[in-house]
Design a protein around this motif. Structure first.
Motif, short mmCIF file in Angstrom:
data_model
loop_
_atom_site.label_atom_id
_atom_site.label_comp_id
_atom_site.label_asym_id
_atom_site.label_seq_id
_atom_site.Cartn_x
_atom_site.Cartn_y
_atom_site.Cartn_z
N SER A 1 0.83 -1.20 0.00
CA SER A 1 0.00 0.00 0.00
C SER A 1 0.87 1.26 0.00
O SER A 1 1.95 1.28 0.59
CB SER A 1 -0.92 0.03 1.23
OG SER A 1 -1.83 -1.05 1.18
N ILE A 2 0.36 2.30 -0.64
CA ILE A 2 1.00 3.60 -0.66
C ILE A 2 0.15 4.54 0.18
O ILE A 2 -1.00 4.83 -0.15
CB ILE A 2 1.14 4.13 -2.10
CG1 ILE A 2 2.07 3.22 -2.91
CG2 ILE A 2 1.67 5.57 -2.09
CD1 ILE A 2 2.13 3.55 -4.38
N ILE A 3 0.71 4.99 1.30
CA ILE A 3 0.00 5.88 2.23
C ILE A 3 0.63 7.27 2.13
O ILE A 3 1.82 7.44 2.40
CB ILE A 3 0.09 5.37 3.68
CG1 ILE A 3 -0.32 3.89 3.76
CG2 ILE A 3 -0.78 6.24 4.59
CD1 ILE A 3 -1.74 3.61 3.35
N ALA A 4 -0.16 8.23 1.75
CA ALA A 4 0.33 9.61 1.62
C ALA A 4 0.17 10.34 2.95
O ALA A 4 -0.85 10.20 3.62
CB ALA A 4 -0.44 10.35 0.52
N VAL A 5 1.18 11.11 3.32
CA VAL A 5 1.10 11.93 4.53
C VAL A 5 0.69 13.34 4.09
O VAL A 5 1.50 14.11 3.59
CB VAL A 5 2.44 11.96 5.29
CG1 VAL A 5 2.35 12.90 6.48
CG2 VAL A 5 2.81 10.55 5.73
N GLY A 6 -0.59 13.63 4.27
CA GLY A 6 -1.09 14.96 3.95
C GLY A 6 -1.69 15.08 2.56
O GLY A 6 -1.33 14.35 1.63
N THR A 7 -2.62 16.02 2.44
CA THR A 7 -3.28 16.25 1.16
C THR A 7 -2.32 16.79 0.11
O THR A 7 -2.52 16.59 -1.08
CB THR A 7 -4.46 17.22 1.33
OG1 THR A 7 -3.99 18.42 1.97
CG2 THR A 7 -5.56 16.61 2.17
N THR A 8 -1.24 17.48 0.56
CA THR A 8 -0.25 17.96 -0.40
C THR A 8 0.43 16.78 -1.10
O THR A 8 0.63 16.81 -2.32
CB THR A 8 0.81 18.81 0.31
OG1 THR A 8 1.32 18.09 1.44
CG2 THR A 8 0.21 20.12 0.80
N SER A 9 0.78 15.75 -0.32
CA SER A 9 1.39 14.56 -0.92
C SER A 9 0.40 13.84 -1.82
O SER A 9 0.77 13.31 -2.88
CB SER A 9 1.88 13.61 0.18
OG SER A 9 2.89 14.22 0.95
N VAL A 10 -0.87 13.81 -1.41
CA VAL A 10 -1.90 13.17 -2.24
C VAL A 10 -1.95 13.85 -3.61
O VAL A 10 -1.96 13.20 -4.66
CB VAL A 10 -3.28 13.24 -1.57
CG1 VAL A 10 -4.37 12.73 -2.52
CG2 VAL A 10 -3.29 12.42 -0.29
N ARG A 11 -2.00 15.19 -3.59
CA ARG A 11 -2.09 15.91 -4.86
C ARG A 11 -0.87 15.64 -5.74
O ARG A 11 -0.99 15.45 -6.95
CB ARG A 11 -2.24 17.41 -4.61
CG ARG A 11 -2.60 18.18 -5.88
CD ARG A 11 -2.72 19.67 -5.66
NE ARG A 11 -3.31 20.31 -6.84
CZ ARG A 11 -3.22 21.60 -7.12
NH1 ARG A 11 -2.58 22.40 -6.29
NH2 ARG A 11 -3.78 22.09 -8.21
N THR A 12 0.32 15.63 -5.13
CA THR A 12 1.54 15.37 -5.89
C THR A 12 1.53 13.98 -6.50
O THR A 12 1.83 13.79 -7.69
CB THR A 12 2.78 15.53 -4.98
OG1 THR A 12 2.76 16.82 -4.37
CG2 THR A 12 4.05 15.38 -5.77
#
Length: 222
Positions: free
Chosen positions: A128-139
């Protein structure tokens, strides 16, 4: 030293002088709901931040300490890093009744080669790929607009506005704080988890007196 080298050296000198002046004369940009100046500007920085450029911290990352990151790695969690220069839109509420009519500004991002390779390995191995923060999600989702299974290094202007209906390509889960109403960030997490589930989570957070916004609590959505 050739002419081009002289110009490069001069530009570098001016850039360093301007950055030094900003640090000396400027103030830490803070969200509008924080009314006091921070005595320690590092309080509004993640422990892994490296490049100047954002007008806001990726606040989900404020929960992480060097010790916590080391403990995660000891348990087999692989960490990888991206850059997104957060813009003023992160503070701007969505005023339109139809969110698709909201104009969101672009933000500079970088997906390094080592991060692209780590994400490609994770995909191939079923991790799984877990993003820390919505900024990382957008990137990550901006980078994922290409080949989802062979992620490539990239940089440029992120112009992706994530709304309900978006098909998430790279992100399997995220850690995020509790955001302002009518913000693009609330819409992003609703796109991931569903509006009703997010509303239920926010109701519980209010009942349990969780802290909201930049220095508040976080939740894992997976």
């Amino acid at each position: 030293m050739g002419e081009n080298e002289s110009v490069e050296a001069e530009v570098l000198s001016i850039g360093e002088e301007a950055e030094s002046g900003i640090d000396r004369l400027g103030e830490m940009p803070l969200p509008p709901y924080i009314h006091q100046r921070l005595s320690d500007p590092e309080r509004y920085q993640t422990v892994y931040s490296r490049q100047p450029g954002s007008v806001a911290a990726p606040t989900a990352g404020l929960h992480f300490t060097p010790g916590l990151l080391d403990a995660m790695r000891d348990k087999g969690v692989e960490t990888a890093f991206v850059t997104l220069h957060v813009g003023l839109d992160t503070f701007r509420p969505v005023s339109e009744d139809d969110p698709t009519e909201h104009a969101i500004h672009t933000e500079y991002y970088e997906m390094p080669e080592e991060t692209a390779a780590a994400l490609t390995r994770a995909r191939a191995e079923g991790r799984s790929i877990i993003a820390v923060g919505t900024t990382s999600v957008r990137t990550l989702e901006q980078a994922g607009l290409g080949d989802e299974d062979a992620i490539e290094a990239a940089s440029g202007q992120a112009d992706l506005f994530i709304l309900p209906g978006h098909r998430f390509r790279l992100v399997d889960g995220m850690i995020t704080n509790f955001h302002l109403p009518r913000s693009s960030l609330v819409m992003l997490v609703s796109a991931f988890a569903g509006r009703e589930r997010i509303l239920a989570a926010y109701r519980e957070a209010i009942e349990e007196r969780y802290r909201f916004y930049s220095f508040g609590d976080a939740m894992l959505i997976w």
